[in-house]
Design an enzyme around this catalytic site. Structure first.
Site, PDB file in Angstrom:
ATOM      1  N   HIS A 186       7.363   2.410  -0.515  1.00 45.24           N
ATOM      2  CA  HIS A 186       7.627   1.657  -1.256  1.00 45.24           C
ATOM      3  C   HIS A 186       8.461  -0.205  -0.385  1.00 45.24           C
ATOM      4  O   HIS A 186       8.061   0.631   0.954  1.00 45.24           O
ATOM      5  CB  HIS A 186       7.938   1.450  -2.248  1.00 45.24           C
ATOM      6  CG  HIS A 186       9.405   1.033  -2.340  1.00 45.24           C
ATOM      7  ND1 HIS A 186      10.118   1.734  -2.566  1.00 45.24           N
ATOM      8  CD2 HIS A 186      10.581  -0.036  -2.603  1.00 45.24           C
ATOM      9  CE1 HIS A 186      11.031   1.842  -2.526  1.00 45.24           C
ATOM     10  NE2 HIS A 186      11.407   1.023  -2.780  1.00 45.24           N
ATOM     11  N   ALA A 187       7.140  -0.535  -0.464  1.00 48.79           N
ATOM     12  CA  ALA A 187       8.017  -2.193   0.224  1.00 48.79           C
ATOM     13  C   ALA A 187       8.519  -3.736  -0.719  1.00 48.79           C
ATOM     14  O   ALA A 187       7.646  -3.498  -1.909  1.00 48.79           O
ATOM     15  CB  ALA A 187       7.207  -2.761   1.332  1.00 48.79           C
TER      16      ALA A 187
END
Length: 137
Positions: free
Chosen positions: A53-54
């Site tokens: 994820h970011a």
């Protein structure tokens, strides 16, 4: 400077003592943000991956408190792999960087200091959506 170049290893203070070493972290001193949340990953099964994820706003410092693991950072244009295996080094990760953690050694502990409390709205969880947003920046 590219976005991924903002991410870097930070050498944390190490106070050596024959009884054992001590490392400390103070927000806005050793790291470029105030600490709002701390969490850790442990008992990660062999071959498992974490992350994926970011974040839009969150900054993090990732530390191998015990054992070792790799962190792969991706800004949509380039990737960089870091091998973390010392508790006195932390990997600073700025916003808008996709991260994946893998190659966990047996008994490893990953400690993460975060600049914000948990907010689901702050996550990019789909890589294609992340790339679409990154292409606009």
């Amino acid at each position: 400077m590219s976005l991924i170049e903002k991410c870097r290893l930070i050498n944390l203070p190490k106070i050596a003592d024959e009884r054992g070493n001590l490392t400390f972290i103070e927000g806005n001193k050793q790291i470029p943000f105030g600490i709002e949340r701390v969490y850790y990953l442990y008992d990660v099964p062999g071959g498992a991956e974490r992350g994926g994820h970011a974040h839009k706003q969150l900054e993090q410092l990732i530390i191998a408190s015990s054992g070792s693991f790799d962190v792969v950072l991706d800004d949509g244009n380039q990737k960089k792999r870091f091998h973390l295996n010392r508790p006195y080094f932390g990997l600073y990760v700025c916003p808008y960087i996709w991260r994946e953690l893998d190659n966990f050694s047996s008994g490893s502990v990953c400690t993460v200091m975060a600049s914000r409390p948990y907010e689901e709205d702050d996550y990019f969880r789909n890589y294609k959506d992340y790339l679409l947003v990154r292409s606009r920046k």
